[in-house]
Scaffold this active site. Structure first.
Site, PDB file in Angstrom:
ATOM      1  CD  GLU A  33      -2.904  -1.066   2.415  1.00  0.00           C
ATOM      2  OE1 GLU A  33      -2.807  -0.105   3.211  1.00  0.00           O
ATOM      3  OE2 GLU A  33      -3.727  -1.979   2.549  1.00  0.00           O
TER       4      GLU A  33
ATOM      5  CG  HIS B 218      -6.183   0.522   4.840  1.00  0.00           C
ATOM      6  ND1 HIS B 218      -4.948  -0.066   4.983  1.00  0.00           N
ATOM      7  CD2 HIS B 218      -6.825   0.272   6.008  1.00  0.00           C
ATOM      8  CE1 HIS B 218      -4.845  -0.628   6.181  1.00  0.00           C
ATOM      9  NE2 HIS B 218      -5.977  -0.429   6.818  1.00  0.00           N
TER      10      HIS B 218
END
Length: 531
Positions: free
Chosen positions: A263, A281
């Site tokens: 990420e 997220h």
């Protein structure tokens, strides 16, 4: 002087105000966390660091954190903190695991609905002017079997919500007891059984060596054809390439992912596949959750810096404010006992055994044990504290064990520490009197009642006349005033010990003079931290 806290990520103004209201000197720099070099330059001035996910607390930053006592993450994940380095540095790492539980659980349920009914693709198609009603044939959740991997706080909420949707819930969690499973209304199963039976699988475990790739290619291939996989927990729990392959060949019918192995996720094997729903997220991304965790982190840090209360720490036992008040003298006693035995032991320690008796056995033993081990390890490394001591002990291969027992003697409670080396065992016991002052009550099995002071002298000898006079005269000749003098012996004419509490460090001239008498087997000056 008020403790100083740096907030290096975006925290609500309400949370920042909590620090101010509690008397904390707070420095709110919400963009500083993105500049790791600047953070490393400034961190040395602060006692506490409050962060979200943007700040990466690396070993380099911690090396400069000369005053840092606590790092607190507003949220549950602490992957952005080097917890090993923090523990070695003696810095407590806290998170706020309960502030975003409902939000994350709701996101997992929302992803299940989105995947079951292909809502994002159907929305995009409809808004593009297509009316592809027959293309988006979904499935109901009612009556389906949901496999929950990890039935802790968030997983437990998902189980509850799924049961409300009339789903059958099976759960795999090594720490889930049968009684708890029955109370939750779920069937406790092994992982292989869950993989074979589940129509939907949702993950709610942290990323550890045990859980990494828990849905590996091998495990994904064990799943029922047409399964749908949801991950709103942590990237790295699922082999994303294997899942993409199984989505392409039709074995897996759909997936909903809020977290990814890397990420920010700008390129991923799952992207672009049909019936895959991806979000950036967002598990904790609700107004309520963001505010909750921000307020919690401010309260937790303030409590620790002002009262010593430890809440939601990942590298130290939690201690409530009430426990901190009651246990303060017992924590200090454990530190003194450990410090005594550490200063007395020159050879490598193999094991530390701690006995808790009476009222001591009913306290927070994790905190007492950490204090005792810290006291011992200070003789090796003066900068060790309750956080770093267990790490130092583990690195040195020291085995730590504890035992507790009901009241067994004249005292309401006591703590006894025994250390084991290749050559010997050495033990010391102590208690806290009603005045709140710690006392040594036993050394080498010999009963005593010794007040503890900053400067002390310990001697051993045969039980013969003249020892008191020799000690008193020698101290007097070397300008050392004796505040307290404690004696003990195993039996008449047997082994005897003396423990002197003196007003100043015992000079080397006094030590040499005592050795010269030939009356003492052991002479050891001791220092204790009375702060």
């Amino acid at each position: 002087m008020a403790p100083k806290v740096l907030v290096s990520d975006k925290l609500s103004e309400t949370a920042v105000q909590i620090f101010r209201d509690r008397g904390i000197d707070v420095d709110f720099q919400p963009d500083l966390g993105k500049d790791k070099d600047k953070l490393a330059e400034l961190i040395g001035a602060y006692d506490g660091l409050a962060i979200r996910s943007a700040t990466k607390v690396t070993e380099k930053i911690l090396a400069n954190a000369t005053n840092l006592k606590v790092i607190a993450r507003a949220g549950i994940g602490t992957d952005n903190i080097d917890k090993v380095a923090a523990s070695k540095k003696g810095v407590i790492v806290m998170n706020t695991p309960f502030g975003n539980m409902i939000t994350t659980a709701e996101h997992a349920i929302a992803m299940m609905f989105a995947v079951a009914r292909q809502i994002p693709e159907a929305s995009a198609s409809t808004q593009a002017g297509k009316w592809e009603k027959s293309r988006f044939m979904g499935v109901e959740l009612t009556g389906k079997t949901l496999g929950v991997i990890g039935a802790g706080n968030i997983g437990g909420i998902v189980c509850d919500r799924a049961r409300g949707l009339k789903m059958k819930v099976v759960a795999y969690d090594p720490f889930l007891g049968q009684e708890k499973a029955d109370k939750m209304g779920v069937e406790k199963v092994e992982l292989d059984d869950l993989l074979k039976r589940a129509d939907f699988i949702t993950l709610h475990v942290p990323l550890t060596d045990q859980t990494r790739n828990i849905l590996s290619r091998e495990n994904l291939e064990k799943t029922k054809k047409g399964v749908r996989v949801i991950n709103c927990a942590r990237g790295g729990l699922v082999d994303e390439q294997a899942l993409a392959d199984l989505l392409k060949d039709g074995h897996v019918a759909g997936a909903g992912f809020d977290v990814f192995a890397e990420e920010p996720a700008v390129d991923n094997p799952l992207f672009g596949l049909p019936n895959v729903v991806c979000t950036p997220h967002l598990g904790a991304a609700t107004t309520e959750a963001q505010e909750n965790v921000a307020l919690q982190v401010a309260e937790q840090m303030s409590d620790y810096l002002l009262t010593g209360a430890v809440t939601n720490a990942l590298n130290m036992p939690s201690v409530t404010a009430e426990e901190a008040k009651v246990m303060g003298p017992w924590i200090k006693l454990s530190d003194h006992l450990g410090n005594f035995i550490g200063q007395m032991t020159d050879e490598p320690i193999k094991a530390i055994n701690i006995l808790y008796d009476g009222v001591a056995s009913e306290m927070n033993l994790g905190a007492l044990t950490s204090a005792a081990v810290a006291g011992i390890m200070k003789s090796v490394n003066p900068e060790v504290n309750m956080v770093s001591a267990p790490v130092v002990a583990k690195e040195r291969g020291v085995k730590i064990s504890t035992t507790k027992q009901d009241k067994s003697g004249a005292f309401e409670g006591y703590v006894k520490i025994t250390v084991v080396t290749d050559k010997r065992e050495r033990s010391i016991g102590g208690t806290v009197f009603s005045d709140g002052k710690p006392r040594f009550i036993q050394i080498k099995g010999i009963n005593i009642d010794a007040e503890i002071g900053q400067h002390m002298l310990y001697t051993t000898n045969e039980d013969v006349p003249g020892i008191i006079g020799t000690l008193g005269q020698t101290m007097g000749e070397n300008g050392v005033n004796i505040a307290n003098f404690t004696l003990g012996r195993s039996d008449a004419g047997g082994e005897a010990i003396a423990l002197l509490y003196v007003d100043a460090p015992v000079p080397e001239t006094a030590i040499k003079a005592l050795h010269a008498t030939g009356k003492f087997q052991q002479i050891r000056p001791l220092q204790f931290d009375m702060g």
